[in-house]
Design a protein around this motif. Structure first.
Motif, PDB file in Angstrom:
ATOM      1  N   LEU A  21       0.829  -1.210   0.000  1.00  0.00           N
ATOM      2  CA  LEU A  21       0.000   0.000   0.000  1.00  0.00           C
ATOM      3  C   LEU A  21       0.862   1.258   0.000  1.00  0.00           C
ATOM      4  O   LEU A  21       0.599   2.205  -0.737  1.00  0.00           O
ATOM      5  N   LEU A  22       1.898   1.259   0.831  1.00  0.00           N
ATOM      6  CA  LEU A  22       2.772   2.431   0.897  1.00  0.00           C
ATOM      7  C   LEU A  22       3.571   2.598  -0.394  1.00  0.00           C
ATOM      8  O   LEU A  22       3.812   3.715  -0.844  1.00  0.00           O
ATOM      9  N   GLU A  27       4.644   8.830  -6.606  1.00  0.00           N
ATOM     10  CA  GLU A  27       6.001   9.342  -6.383  1.00  0.00           C
ATOM     11  C   GLU A  27       5.996  10.866  -6.303  1.00  0.00           C
ATOM     12  O   GLU A  27       5.324  11.529  -7.082  1.00  0.00           O
ATOM     13  N   GLY A  28       6.740  11.401  -5.351  1.00  0.00           N
ATOM     14  CA  GLY A  28       6.912  12.845  -5.252  1.00  0.00           C
ATOM     15  C   GLY A  28       5.753  13.585  -4.612  1.00  0.00           C
ATOM     16  O   GLY A  28       5.778  14.808  -4.524  1.00  0.00           O
ATOM     17  N   LEU A  65      11.330   2.749   2.570  1.00  0.00           N
ATOM     18  CA  LEU A  65      12.236   3.899   2.562  1.00  0.00           C
ATOM     19  C   LEU A  65      13.038   3.964   1.259  1.00  0.00           C
ATOM     20  O   LEU A  65      13.313   5.051   0.763  1.00  0.00           O
ATOM     21  N   CYS A  66      13.404   2.821   0.715  1.00  0.00           N
ATOM     22  CA  CYS A  66      14.115   2.809  -0.570  1.00  0.00           C
ATOM     23  C   CYS A  66      13.247   3.412  -1.666  1.00  0.00           C
ATOM     24  O   CYS A  66      13.739   4.151  -2.514  1.00  0.00           O
ATOM     25  N   GLU A  67      11.957   3.111  -1.626  1.00  0.00           N
ATOM     26  CA  GLU A  67      11.037   3.602  -2.659  1.00  0.00           C
ATOM     27  C   GLU A  67      10.562   5.024  -2.402  1.00  0.00           C
ATOM     28  O   GLU A  67      10.361   5.792  -3.327  1.00  0.00           O
ATOM     29  N   ARG A  68      10.339   5.369  -1.134  1.00  0.00           N
ATOM     30  CA  ARG A  68       9.688   6.642  -0.783  1.00  0.00           C
ATOM     31  C   ARG A  68      10.467   7.420   0.263  1.00  0.00           C
ATOM     32  O   ARG A  68       9.887   8.045   1.137  1.00  0.00           O
TER      33      ARG A  68
END
Length: 160
Positions: A21-22, A27-28, A65-68
């Motif tokens: 979900l997260l 993105e951004g 955290l790697c993605e967002r």
């Protein structure tokens, strides 16, 4: 009647669902209040009593955290900083579990947020507990040596 405790068989897949979900957030874009609430819930499992749940919780948080990192770095840094500030020399186990997570998470945090975590780690050295000091130093060294991560803020390291 109280709710039964959640078991490992329920928690591990639930953590994976929250991670998905997260990860599906645009993105951004600033995370919604619900997304932050889910991420904070996920962070609570980084120091769970069950090793399987804890490992899954830590990995899910690292993956998110790697993605967002840009949007969730602040929440992760605040979580780590708050828990480190509550460290007690008589009960080091929760802090050691958190340091294990911080070792992987610190290089992923935005530079604006990593300084506060580094300062909390430096303050933890003042507790003067040999095991905590060793693991805290290992965490700082791992963050400094992490490939591709921003350098540790010099102002935060002055207290060492």
């Amino acid at each position: 009647m109280t709710a039964p405790p959640l078991t490992t068989q329920v928690l591990k897949p639930a953590l994976g669902c929250v991670q998905c979900l997260l990860g599906a957030q645009p993105e951004g874009v600033q995370p919604t209040a619900d997304a932050l609430k889910l991420f904070r819930w996920l962070l609570e499992f980084t120091h769970h009593a069950s090793p399987k749940v804890r490992q899954r919780g830590q990995q899910a948080c690292i993956d998110v955290l790697c993605e967002r990192s840009a949007s969730l770095s602040s929440a992760a840094a605040k979580f780590i900083e708050t828990r480190l500030a509550a460290a007690r020399p008589k009960d080091v186990q929760p802090t050691l579990l958190l340091l294990n997570f911080a070792k992987s998470a610190l290089p992923l945090l935005q530079p604006a947020h990593s300084g506060a975590v580094v300062q909390a780690l430096v303050r933890l050295l003042a507790v003067s507990h040999p095991v905590l000091s060793r693991h805290t130093t290992d965490t700082l060294l791992a963050a400094a040596a992490a490939e591709g991560s921003p350098p540790l803020p010099p102002a935060a390291l002055i207290g060492i």
